[in-house]
Scaffold this motif. Structure first.
Motif, short mmCIF file in Angstrom:
data_model
loop_
_atom_site.label_atom_id
_atom_site.label_comp_id
_atom_site.label_asym_id
_atom_site.label_seq_id
_atom_site.Cartn_x
_atom_site.Cartn_y
_atom_site.Cartn_z
N ASP A 145 0.86 -1.18 0.00
CA ASP A 145 0.00 0.00 0.00
C ASP A 145 0.89 1.23 0.00
OD1 ASP A 145 -1.84 2.00 0.25
OD2 ASP A 145 -2.53 1.43 2.25
N LEU A 146 1.03 1.83 -1.17
CA LEU A 146 1.83 3.03 -1.35
C LEU A 146 0.95 4.18 -1.82
CD1 LEU A 146 4.71 1.16 -3.19
CD2 LEU A 146 4.79 1.99 -0.84
N SER A 147 -0.34 4.07 -1.56
CA SER A 147 -1.29 5.09 -2.02
C SER A 147 -0.94 6.44 -1.39
CB SER A 147 -2.71 4.69 -1.68
OG SER A 147 -2.86 4.48 -0.29
N GLY A 148 -0.81 7.45 -2.24
CA GLY A 148 -0.52 8.80 -1.77
C GLY A 148 0.92 9.02 -1.34
N ALA A 149 1.78 8.02 -1.45
CA ALA A 149 3.16 8.14 -0.99
C ALA A 149 3.93 9.15 -1.85
CB ALA A 149 3.86 6.79 -1.04
N ASP A 150 4.80 9.92 -1.20
CA ASP A 150 5.66 10.85 -1.92
C ASP A 150 6.97 10.13 -2.21
OD1 ASP A 150 7.19 12.86 -2.99
OD2 ASP A 150 6.79 14.30 -1.39
#
Length: 149
Positions: free
Chosen positions: A42-47
């Motif tokens: 889950d890397l959703s929205g990761a910068d």
């Protein structure tokens, strides 16, 4: 008493709306940056701005809304990943695998993508301004699904 409760409830509701929530799993982000292996993460929205993910394994990863500006994804395997709304402007995607990915609303502005695979990718409302895309189904109308909903 009711007035105090109403004011407190309203203030709490406003605070919840103004504090941005980080959706990504910090352990998954750390794992990706340290090992380049994050299958199903889950890397959703990761910068992940300017991340070096050469040859990374991101199969079936959730990258919805991720920021991958100037990221190096050369040879990365993104098979089955969800990149809905991700920002890949100025990213390097040469020899990457985008098979079966959801590319809805992805920003590929100024990206470089040579010899990438994109079989059965869902491509809807992508931005390709000033992108360099060669020998890739996105540029030649290969076996991809384009949904202009």
């Amino acid at each position: 008493m009711r007035l105090k409760f109403a004011i407190t409830s309203t203030l709490l509701a406003l605070m919840c709306m103004t504090i941005p929530a980080a959706a990504e799993n910090p352990a998954h982000v750390r794992q990706l940056l340290e090992t380049y292996f994050c299958q199903g993460c889950d890397l959703s929205g990761a910068d992940l701005t300017q991340a070096h993910l050469i040859g990374g394994d991101l199969r079936n990863a959730n990258l919805r809304g991720a920021i991958l500006v100037e990221a190096n994804l050369e040879g990365a395997d993104l098979t089955g990943a969800d990149l809905t709304g991700a920002n890949l402007s100025s990213a390097f995607l040469t020899n990457s695998c985008l098979n079966d990915t959801n590319l809805t609303g992805v920003n590929f502005s100024k990206s470089i993508m040579y010899h990438a695979e994109a079989d059965n990718a869902l491509i809807r409302n992508v931005t390709l301004t000033d992108a360099e895309i060669y020998e890739t189904p996105i540029s030649i109308g290969g076996p991809i699904i384009i949904d202009e909903e």
